[in-house]
Design an enzyme around this catalytic site. Structure first.
Site, PDB file in Angstrom:
ATOM      1  N   ASN A  47       0.871  -1.207  -0.025  1.00  9.47           N
ATOM      2  CA  ASN A  47       0.095   0.075   0.180  1.00  9.47           C
ATOM      3  C   ASN A  47       0.566   1.313   0.096  1.00  9.47           C
ATOM      4  O   ASN A  47       2.074   1.435   0.290  1.00  9.47           O
ATOM      5  CB  ASN A  47      -0.980   0.139   1.195  1.00  9.47           C
ATOM      6  N   GLU A  49       0.275   5.142   0.728  1.00 11.42           N
ATOM      7  CA  GLU A  49      -0.783   6.304   1.196  1.00 11.42           C
ATOM      8  C   GLU A  49      -0.271   7.476   0.352  1.00 11.42           C
ATOM      9  O   GLU A  49       1.154   7.733   0.155  1.00 11.42           O
ATOM     10  CB  GLU A  49      -0.669   6.341   2.739  1.00 11.42           C
ATOM     11  N   GLU A  60      -3.036  -4.656  -3.125  1.00 13.81           N
ATOM     12  CA  GLU A  60      -3.888  -5.522  -4.193  1.00 13.81           C
ATOM     13  C   GLU A  60      -3.624  -4.755  -5.714  1.00 13.81           C
ATOM     14  O   GLU A  60      -3.266  -5.215  -6.688  1.00 13.81           O
ATOM     15  CB  GLU A  60      -5.105  -5.944  -3.936  1.00 13.81           C
ATOM     16  N   CYS A  93     -10.214  -5.006   0.561  1.00 14.68           N
ATOM     17  CA  CYS A  93     -11.439  -4.061   0.730  1.00 14.68           C
ATOM     18  C   CYS A  93     -12.328  -4.328  -0.569  1.00 14.68           C
ATOM     19  O   CYS A  93     -12.076  -4.808  -1.514  1.00 14.68           O
ATOM     20  CB  CYS A  93     -10.899  -2.594   0.728  1.00 14.68           C
TER      21      CYS A  93
END
Length: 139
Positions: A47, A49, A60, A93
């Site tokens: 990830n 940010e 992902e 998610c």
């Protein structure tokens, strides 16, 4: 597929390693993903940010981008790792479930792990039942 078989624990271990490269200064919640592509190659993502929150990328999505850039178009398996050992499961998610669906069938395994290793395996169909995907748009 030629070459050595990629086992669920191998994918989870790769996701654990790449998780350390995540850029998560705001949430401090690092996630790593490993995708087994149709070619047998493994694609990694972490990830990323951003101070402008909607501009970040899930692990992902990053791994899918690496897969596409390398020329693969189908996902054979996914591993996602987030959180500390023994904590809540870190499943993809909703948006990433749909991203995975674009390149995977309902029976594709999604291996969920944490810092301690593999915790549970779902199929994409279990995580995203009755999904909308490319076959819905077939002409």
């Amino acid at each position: 597929m030629s070459g050595p078989q990629v086992l669920p624990d191998d994918l989870v271990s790769a996701a654990i390693r790449v998780r350390e490269n995540a850029h998560a200064p705001y949430s401090r919640f690092k996630v790593g993903a490993a995708i087994l592509g149709e070619s047998g190659r493994v694609f990694l993502g972490a990830n990323v940010e951003n101070a402008a929150y909607p501009q970040g990328h899930c692990a992902e999505a990053s791994a899918i981008g690496a897969m596409i850039a390398a020329g693969d178009r189908r996902i054979r398996a996914v591993a996602v790792v987030g959180g500390e050992a023994g904590g809540d499961l870190c499943t993809p998610c909703g948006g990433c479930r749909q991203r995975i669906r674009e390149f995977a069938a309902d029976d594709v395994p999604i291996h969920i792990g944490d810092a301690g290793g593999l915790r549970r395996t779902f199929t994409l169909g279990e995580l995203l039942p009755y999904s909308f995907g490319p076959t819905n748009l077939s002409f």
